[in-house]
Design a protein around this motif. Structure first.
Motif, PDB file in Angstrom:
ATOM      1  N   PHE A  29      43.209  33.227  45.929  1.00  0.00           N
ATOM      2  CA  PHE A  29      42.766  32.750  44.616  1.00  0.00           C
ATOM      3  C   PHE A  29      41.827  31.559  44.718  1.00  0.00           C
ATOM      4  N   SER A  30      42.145  30.625  45.578  1.00  0.00           N
ATOM      5  CA  SER A  30      41.378  29.371  45.629  1.00  0.00           C
ATOM      6  C   SER A  30      39.932  29.584  46.044  1.00  0.00           C
ATOM      7  N   SER A  31      39.622  30.727  46.636  1.00  0.00           N
ATOM      8  CA  SER A  31      38.260  30.965  47.104  1.00  0.00           C
ATOM      9  C   SER A  31      37.409  31.727  46.095  1.00  0.00           C
ATOM     10  N   TYR A  32      37.994  32.108  44.965  1.00  0.00           N
ATOM     11  CA  TYR A  32      37.289  32.902  43.966  1.00  0.00           C
ATOM     12  C   TYR A  32      36.806  32.052  42.801  1.00  0.00           C
ATOM     13  N   THR A  33      35.616  32.389  42.308  1.00  0.00           N
ATOM     14  CA  THR A  33      35.181  31.893  41.012  1.00  0.00           C
ATOM     15  C   THR A  33      35.900  32.701  39.942  1.00  0.00           C
ATOM     16  N   MET A  34      36.522  31.995  39.015  1.00  0.00           N
ATOM     17  CA  MET A  34      37.284  32.658  37.959  1.00  0.00           C
ATOM     18  C   MET A  34      36.548  32.527  36.633  1.00  0.00           C
ATOM     19  N   GLY A  35      36.554  33.594  35.879  1.00  0.00           N
ATOM     20  CA  GLY A  35      35.848  33.567  34.609  1.00  0.00           C
ATOM     21  C   GLY A  35      36.619  34.247  33.503  1.00  0.00           C
ATOM     22  N   TRP A  36      36.291  33.851  32.294  1.00  0.00           N
ATOM     23  CA  TRP A  36      36.786  34.522  31.092  1.00  0.00           C
ATOM     24  C   TRP A  36      35.589  35.145  30.384  1.00  0.00           C
ATOM     25  N   TYR A  37      35.717  36.415  30.077  1.00  0.00           N
ATOM     26  CA  TYR A  37      34.709  37.159  29.332  1.00  0.00           C
ATOM     27  C   TYR A  37      35.367  37.674  28.055  1.00  0.00           C
ATOM     28  N   TYR A  93      39.642  39.563  25.358  1.00  0.00           N
ATOM     29  CA  TYR A  93      39.292  38.591  26.383  1.00  0.00           C
ATOM     30  C   TYR A  93      39.760  39.104  27.744  1.00  0.00           C
ATOM     31  N   PHE A  94      38.834  39.072  28.695  1.00  0.00           N
ATOM     32  CA  PHE A  94      39.095  39.579  30.038  1.00  0.00           C
ATOM     33  C   PHE A  94      38.990  38.456  31.061  1.00  0.00           C
ATOM     34  N   CYS A  95      39.881  38.500  32.027  1.00  0.00           N
ATOM     35  CA  CYS A  95      39.833  37.594  33.158  1.00  0.00           C
ATOM     36  C   CYS A  95      39.052  38.273  34.288  1.00  0.00           C
ATOM     37  N   ASN A  96      38.268  37.476  35.002  1.00  0.00           N
ATOM     38  CA  ASN A  96      37.448  38.000  36.094  1.00  0.00           C
ATOM     39  C   ASN A  96      37.593  37.102  37.310  1.00  0.00           C
ATOM     40  N   ALA A  97      37.709  37.717  38.472  1.00  0.00           N
ATOM     41  CA  ALA A  97      37.722  36.992  39.740  1.00  0.00           C
ATOM     42  C   ALA A  97      36.536  37.490  40.561  1.00  0.00           C
ATOM     43  N   ARG A  98      35.668  36.576  40.928  1.00  0.00           N
ATOM     44  CA  ARG A  98      34.445  36.961  41.650  1.00  0.00           C
ATOM     45  C   ARG A  98      34.418  36.272  43.002  1.00  0.00           C
ATOM     46  N   GLY A  99      34.400  37.103  44.046  1.00  0.00           N
ATOM     47  CA  GLY A  99      34.313  36.586  45.398  1.00  0.00           C
ATOM     48  C   GLY A  99      32.966  36.907  46.007  1.00  0.00           C
ATOM     49  N   ILE A 100      32.851  36.694  47.296  1.00  0.00           N
ATOM     50  CA  ILE A 100      31.579  36.932  47.987  1.00  0.00           C
ATOM     51  C   ILE A 100      31.247  38.416  47.996  1.00  0.00           C
TER      52      ILE A 100
END
Length: 115
Positions: A29-37, A93-100
């Protein structure tokens, strides 16, 4: 297996507040950018707020000053505090996790702002 689970949605009156949570599992988790859409009926999905692994945040102009995104890396959870809600904030509302390499989505939670 990555999994994002949102909670905290519901029906609220204009001017009210809600706090959304997104619990992540199966990712570092700590390595991901987290977003709300969010996605309203008949509209495209749009970014509401994001927080990077380093803690930097960004917001859509429409929610600046009203919404606050935060993350708790110890709990693998990202939050969206929504204040002064307006009818136009009504959406899923959606949660998003974006990694490399990969990104993941939650199933969404409905937020309805109505009197």
């Amino acid at each position: 297996q990555a999994r994002l689970v949102e909670s905290g949605g519901g029906l609220v009156q204009p001017g009210g507040s809600l706090r959304l949570s997104c619990a992540a599992s199966g990712i570092i988790f700590s390595s991901y950018t987290m977003g709300w859409y969010r996605q309203a009926p008949g509209k495209q999905r749009e970014l509401v707020a994001g927080v990077t692994s380093g803690g930097s945040t960004n917001y859509a102009d429409s929610v600046k000053g009203r919404f606050t995104v935060s993350r708790d890396n110890a709990e693998n959870t990202v939050y969206l505090q929504m204040n002064s809600l307006k009818p136009e904030d009504t959406a899923v509302y959606f949660c998003n996790a974006r990694g490399i390499q990969f990104q993941y989505w939650g199933q969404g939670t409905q937020v309805t702002v109505s009197s």
